[in-house]
Design a protein around this motif. Structure first.
Motif, PDB file in Angstrom:
ATOM      1  N   CYS A 149      21.111  -1.521  -9.016  1.00 33.09           N
ATOM      2  CA  CYS A 149      21.685  -1.790  -7.701  1.00 33.09           C
ATOM      3  C   CYS A 149      20.808  -1.125  -6.653  1.00 33.09           C
ATOM      4  CB  CYS A 149      23.107  -1.243  -7.633  1.00 33.09           C
ATOM      5  SG  CYS A 149      23.924  -1.450  -6.040  1.00 33.09           S
ATOM      6  N   GLU A 159      22.857 -15.760  -2.995  1.00 29.15           N
ATOM      7  CA  GLU A 159      21.807 -15.142  -2.190  1.00 29.15           C
ATOM      8  C   GLU A 159      21.655 -15.819  -0.830  1.00 29.15           C
ATOM      9  OE1 GLU A 159      21.379 -14.244  -6.333  1.00 29.15           O
ATOM     10  OE2 GLU A 159      21.457 -16.161  -5.307  1.00 29.15           O
ATOM     11  N   GLU A 201      21.708  -5.522  -3.376  1.00 28.07           N
ATOM     12  CA  GLU A 201      21.136  -6.417  -4.380  1.00 28.07           C
ATOM     13  C   GLU A 201      21.403  -5.859  -5.773  1.00 28.07           C
ATOM     14  OE1 GLU A 201      17.106  -8.629  -4.311  1.00 28.07           O
ATOM     15  OE2 GLU A 201      16.766  -6.833  -5.550  1.00 28.07           O
ATOM     16  N   GLU A 216      19.872  -1.100  -2.107  1.00 26.31           N
ATOM     17  CA  GLU A 216      20.197  -1.560  -0.760  1.00 26.31           C
ATOM     18  C   GLU A 216      19.165  -2.579  -0.302  1.00 26.31           C
ATOM     19  OE1 GLU A 216      21.965   1.680   1.983  1.00 26.31           O
ATOM     20  OE2 GLU A 216      20.507   2.720   0.721  1.00 26.31           O
ATOM     21  N   THR A 217      19.597  -3.499   0.541  1.00 31.44           N
ATOM     22  CA  THR A 217      18.684  -4.448   1.173  1.00 31.44           C
ATOM     23  C   THR A 217      18.903  -4.389   2.674  1.00 31.44           C
ATOM     24  OG1 THR A 217      20.222  -6.316   1.113  1.00 31.44           O
ATOM     25  CG2 THR A 217      18.870  -5.960  -0.846  1.00 31.44           C
ATOM     26  N   ARG A 250      20.537  -6.165  -9.756  1.00 32.46           N
ATOM     27  CA  ARG A 250      19.594  -6.701 -10.737  1.00 32.46           C
ATOM     28  C   ARG A 250      20.364  -7.010 -12.016  1.00 32.46           C
ATOM     29  NH1 ARG A 250      17.173  -2.372  -8.515  1.00 32.46           N
ATOM     30  NH2 ARG A 250      17.550  -1.051 -10.343  1.00 32.46           N
ATOM     31  N   THR A 281      18.972 -11.956  -9.834  1.00 36.05           N
ATOM     32  CA  THR A 281      19.529 -11.009  -8.876  1.00 36.05           C
ATOM     33  C   THR A 281      20.692 -11.679  -8.141  1.00 36.05           C
ATOM     34  OG1 THR A 281      18.029 -11.687  -7.094  1.00 36.05           O
ATOM     35  CG2 THR A 281      17.313  -9.846  -8.498  1.00 36.05           C
ATOM     36  N   VAL A 282      21.576 -10.851  -7.599  1.00 34.00           N
ATOM     37  CA  VAL A 282      22.666 -11.302  -6.741  1.00 34.00           C
ATOM     38  C   VAL A 282      22.685 -10.400  -5.517  1.00 34.00           C
ATOM     39  CG1 VAL A 282      25.164 -11.472  -6.486  1.00 34.00           C
ATOM     40  CG2 VAL A 282      24.094 -12.239  -8.587  1.00 34.00           C
ATOM     41  N   THR A 283      22.624 -11.003  -4.354  1.00 35.03           N
ATOM     42  CA  THR A 283      22.730 -10.242  -3.115  1.00 35.03           C
ATOM     43  C   THR A 283      24.133 -10.411  -2.565  1.00 35.03           C
ATOM     44  OG1 THR A 283      20.395 -10.591  -2.640  1.00 35.03           O
ATOM     45  CG2 THR A 283      21.792  -9.889  -0.803  1.00 35.03           C
ATOM     46  N   ARG A 310      23.344  -5.105   3.178  1.00 37.38           N
ATOM     47  CA  ARG A 310      23.781  -5.795   1.976  1.00 37.38           C
ATOM     48  C   ARG A 310      23.247  -5.062   0.734  1.00 37.38           C
ATOM     49  NH1 ARG A 310      22.871 -11.820   1.795  1.00 37.38           N
ATOM     50  NH2 ARG A 310      25.046 -12.004   1.143  1.00 37.38           N
TER      51      ARG A 310
END
Length: 914
Positions: free
Chosen positions: A145, A7, A154, A147-148, A156, A162-164, A152
């Motif tokens: 899944c 992250e 993100e 959007e950020t 779940r 979480t993994v970005t 990018r």
């Protein structure tokens, strides 16, 4: 200081953040993508953080390759299961290195073994990329899944984390089936096993319980093998009752289909495919070559169909296609046939209409035609589902619901643009990718390794493309010791220079230096090419095909014109060239590429060392030596008197018979570089051809004990000393030399054949070795294939003499048979040589004399030096004496003594009398 999390991207030297790539799923598809990402990033020196998300204990296996049942074989031969689309032999070579040395490309390995291969290949790729790629395994599932900011994504996770990531690859494999075919009362039964590959799914099945498998495809075949045992009946039912067809017992060459199939309307396309299959069967006696030839075109044909045509195919043709396309290994088919013959496996066609519990806890399953089967368990073997939105996977359900993904054709899988997900509006704007089963709607054939590995490479290329960054500032590149630029960094260049220095001095451990260069820079094309060449020509412990593939990949991404030419030359040489392969029409394709490269880049010392046949490489091998001479003389200006070039020129001059000039050149080179193996080799020939045997013996013996300790071909230099001792007629010295420096254990492989074996035979011909020569040990130190089925005429010549020394007439005849079907030089030189040596063993001396005399004019074609080929003349001299042709033998000895002094020849001449 704690390690950075995905992250919080780690800054890299340029100031840009390290990109994070998430791969969801670490089965076969995920492992293949991760391998390509690691290796491509390492080659391009693109730093990134790679996160693999999968709950499995070991990456690479997935469901398909976790089974430990030995009978579960791959349904594609070993030759089609490489991880790399450009290195088809990689899996076979891996098996050979891991205890299966006899495996062939046509064999069918176990599925568990293949899982080990995937895991090991991924592990090696991670190690190779260490320092450029950081890899983390998260043993959990991705459940969502979104959007950020900043484009990018993100993910779940099921464990709450979480993994970005900058890009995500969904390598989730086939969607789970929903068992929609099953009646409600069956789905609700505790005797119904919906997911047979889940851990412990079959534990409750007792040894005497009868079982019904629903489905007759490869999944059902695998379960039948697991469940088969005496006292149990396994039933299998499907609408057609068709089992997968078996592979052929022996490999069959694919037959390509007509090129215009893709433009035909579906009805005509169907007729033409059926006609093509029937014609292939009539012509080749088997339908399989047609299906194998059609396979590469399936994606294009499928994409050319309308949805209505695809639906028609699914309804009418999919089942027969699958049974013929997805075949069983022959051993699997044989096991299934035995189980059917014993009535332990029974196949039914039909559809399940209902299921009712019995008092004993089992089930009575009724088929639509009123047949009833009494079984204890029913297992769903209908395989994966086709619709991503019906799989029950929250990740894909969320992607489709949120519009980040769209269903594929007919609702099968998802829609992509070359692997990049299309959203609900049909756009491919987000960094979301997939491969394999989710693309089945658009490609149909997409789940087998040959398709997956190609897609994995394409996806990795697309994922890495945005992170290539701006071109780096142009800096002065490091160079080799001759001033040629190297497309790498300083540390790798230093290792490469070390390896090149060992090549041009003919010293050991060159391969280790080149390997170190590629470890420091996995994208260094010249390092990989050098390793491939050393493995091919010098027998270095190198995976030649792998290094060549790495060189080709790397030079496309990062290589100048000279490096591209070098890699192309190495490719041609490996693929087409065998030492001694040149015929009367001139150089083969490998030599032509080498000559063309040197014409453009005369200062490439590595290439020149390969081209000129002194000792280390096979050389250009032209018939009269003029080509090697032209290459050395034509490159003189590029070296300006450098000792390396002077060493080669010295060797060429002694081959021309310009002995005095050769000696001066060799001594000049050695004054500049005492370790120059080429100059030492040339001077050894100078001493021999000059008849300076005592001087040559003493000088060379001293060099072997000093500078020669690190020589890569030390045995050959010892052979030269042995020749001097033989010419001096010192039988005791020859014997001591052989046991001290040339006996098996100290010399193995082809050097034992060429040096140890030939010296023994020459000593015997000179009557300089009393009793039986110890050649059996020499033959034991050489692979039998190298002796009886050699790839080069030069090796074949020495094999023939070793077999003659051993008195092995049957093996000599086998070598003759091999040579008769080999290259032109073996056919025209080695075949008559074997016949002459057979006459020697049978003591048909006049026949032997005729055969050996006729060979002398063409001997140069086998390669090597005049001193090496002289073994034929030595044998002729012995045969002349045995045949009673004393005058002819006397003439031959006098001619030899006119060329050079030799106490041995003087003694033999005196023995013939006046």
């Amino acid at each position: 200081m704690s390690a950075p999390s995905p992250e919080s991207p780690t800054p890299i030297a340029s100031g840009r953040p390290r990109p994070t790539i998430a791969v969801v799923g670490a089965g076969a598809a995920g492992a293949l993508v991760a391998v390509q990402l690691c290796e491509a990033a390492a080659r391009r020196r693109t730093p990134l953080d790679l996160v693999l998300i999968d709950p499995a204990a070991e990456a690479g296996r997935g469901v398909a390759y976790s089974t430990e049942v030995p009978e579960h074989r791959l349904n594609v031969p070993v030759g089609g299961m490489s991880c790399y689309p450009d290195d088809p032999g990689h899996f076979r070579r891996w098996l050979c290195r891991h205890g299966e040395s006899t495996v062939t490309a046509a064999d069918f390995a176990s599925r568990y073994r293949y899982g080990s291969y995937l895991a090991d290949t991924l592990g090696r790729a991670i190690i190779t990329a260490h320092g450029t790629v950081s890899v983390r395994r998260l043993r959990t599932r991705a459940t969502g899944c979104a959007e950020t900011s900043g484009g990018r994504v993100e993910l779940r996770l099921a464990d709450g984390g979480t993994v970005t990531a900058d890009s995500v690859v969904f390598a989730t494999g086939p969607a789970a089936g929903r068992s929609d075919w099953a009646p409600e009362e069956l789905r609700g039964s505790d005797r119904f096993i919906a997911r047979p590959w889940a851990p412990g799914a079959l534990d409750a099945v007792a040894d005497t319980d009868d079982v019904l498998l629903v489905g007759t495809g490869l999944t059902a075949v695998d379960l039948a093998l697991v469940l088969d045992r005496p006292g149990r009946t396994v039933h299998a039912v499907s609408r057609t009752g068709l089992l997968p067809q078996p592979h052929a017992l022996a490999p069959l060459q694919a037959v390509l289909p007509p090129r215009d199939l893709a433009v035909l309307p579906f009805a005509r396309l169907r007729r033409e495919v059926l006609r093509y299959v029937a014609e292939t069967r009539r012509t080749h006696g088997d339908w399989r070559p047609a299906f194998d030839g059609l396979r590469p075109w399936i994606g294009q044909l499928w994409q050319g169909l309308t949805d209505d045509e695809r639906a028609e195919f699914l309804g009418r043709d999919a089942t027969p296609w699958n049974t013929h396309r997805h075949r069983m290994a022959p051993s699997t088919a044989e096991t299934v046939a035995r189980a059917r013959a014993a009535r332990r496996l029974r196949i039914h066609s039909g559809r399940i209409a209902s299921a009712a519990p019995r008092e004993d806890g089992g089930l009575t399953v009724a088929l639509a035609d009123d047949r009833a089967l009494r079984v204890a368990w029913v297992v769903d073997c209908t395989g994966p589902g086709l619709r991503a939105d019906a799989s029950g996977d929250p990740l894909w359900t969320g992607l489709l619901t949120d519009g980040l993904a769209a269903p594929g054709p007919l609702g099968i899988g998802v829609a992509t643009d070359g692997g990049r997900l299309l959203d609900a509006a049909g756009r491919a704007e987000r960094p979301l990718f997939t491969l394999g089963a989710p693309r089945r709607g658009e490609l149909w054939e997409t789940t087998a390794i040959p398709e997956l590995r190609t897609q994995a490479k394409e996806v990795a290329e697309a994922v890495l493309a945005p992170f290539a960054g701006a071109p780096r500032p142009v800096r002065r590149r490091p160079t080799d010791q001759f001033g040629l630029p190297l497309s790498t960094h300083a540390a790798a260049a230093a290792s490469f220079r070390g390896g090149l220095g060992r090549v041009i001095t003919v010293r050991a451990k060159a391969a280790e230096a080149f390997a170190r260069a590629t470890e420091l820079d996995p994208g260094f094309a010249l390092g990989h090419a050098a390793l491939a060449l050393l493995g091919h020509e010098c027998g270095a412990e190198v995976d030649v095909a792998r290094e060549l593939a790495d060189a080709q990949r790397s030079v496309r991404e990062r290589g100048d014109e000279r490096e591209r030419s070098f890699v192309e030359m190495v490719t041609r040489r490996i693929e087409t060239h065998g030492p001694g392969a040149n015929g009367p029409d001139g150089p083969d394709a490998g030599d032509q590429a080498l000559i063309a490269h040197l014409d453009r880049f005369p200062g490439d010392a590595f290439a020149l060392a390969v081209a000129v046949p002194t000792i280390a490489f096979s050389g250009v091998g032209d018939i009269d030596g003029s080509l090697a001479r032209r290459l050395v003389e034509g490159t003189a200006d590029a070296y300006d008197g450098h000792w390396f070039h002077t060493s080669l020129l010295s060797f060429v001059r002694q081959e021309q018979g310009r002995i005095e000039e050769a000696g001066e050149l060799a001594r000049a080179a050695l004054a500049a570089e005492p370790a120059s193996g080429h100059a030492v080799h040339a001077l050894a020939h100078v001493h021999y051809e000059s008849g300076e045997h005592a001087t040559g013996r003493d000088w060379l013996d001293g060099w072997i004990g000093s500078q020669g300790r690190g020589a890569v071909h030390r045995a050959h230099f010892s052979w030269h000393v042995g020749l001097h001792e033989l010419a001096l007629d010192d039988a005791a010295a020859v014997r001591r030399r052989w046991y001290a420096q040339l006996a098996p254990g100290q010399v193995n492989g082809v050097r034992a054949l060429v040096d140890s074996g030939s010296l023994l035979w020459r000593a015997r011909m000179a009557q300089n070795w009393s009793g039986r020569v110890p050649v059996d040990g020499v033959l034991d130190a050489v692979a039998r294939e190298l002796v009886e089925r050699p790839s080069t005429a030069f090796t074949a010549l020495h094999g023939a003499f070793a077999l003659t020394a051993a008195g092995d007439l049957p093996a000599l005849r086998r070598l003759r048979t091999h040579a008769a079907g080999a290259d032109q030089v073996q056919r025209e030189v080695v075949v008559p040589l074997c016949s002459a040596l057979e006459a020697v063993l049978e003591e048909e001396w006049n026949t032997a004399v005729r055969g050996l005399r006729e060979l002398l004019p063409s001997l140069r074609r086998v390669g090597g030096s005049a001193a090496q080929r002289e073994v034929v003349e030595e044998t002729l001299l012995y045969a002349l004496v045995e045949a009673g042709h004393r005058d002819t033998a006397r003439d031959l000895l006098e001619q030899r003594l006119d060329r050079r002094a030799s106490p041995l020849d003087r003694r033999r001449l005196a023995g013939l009398g006046a």
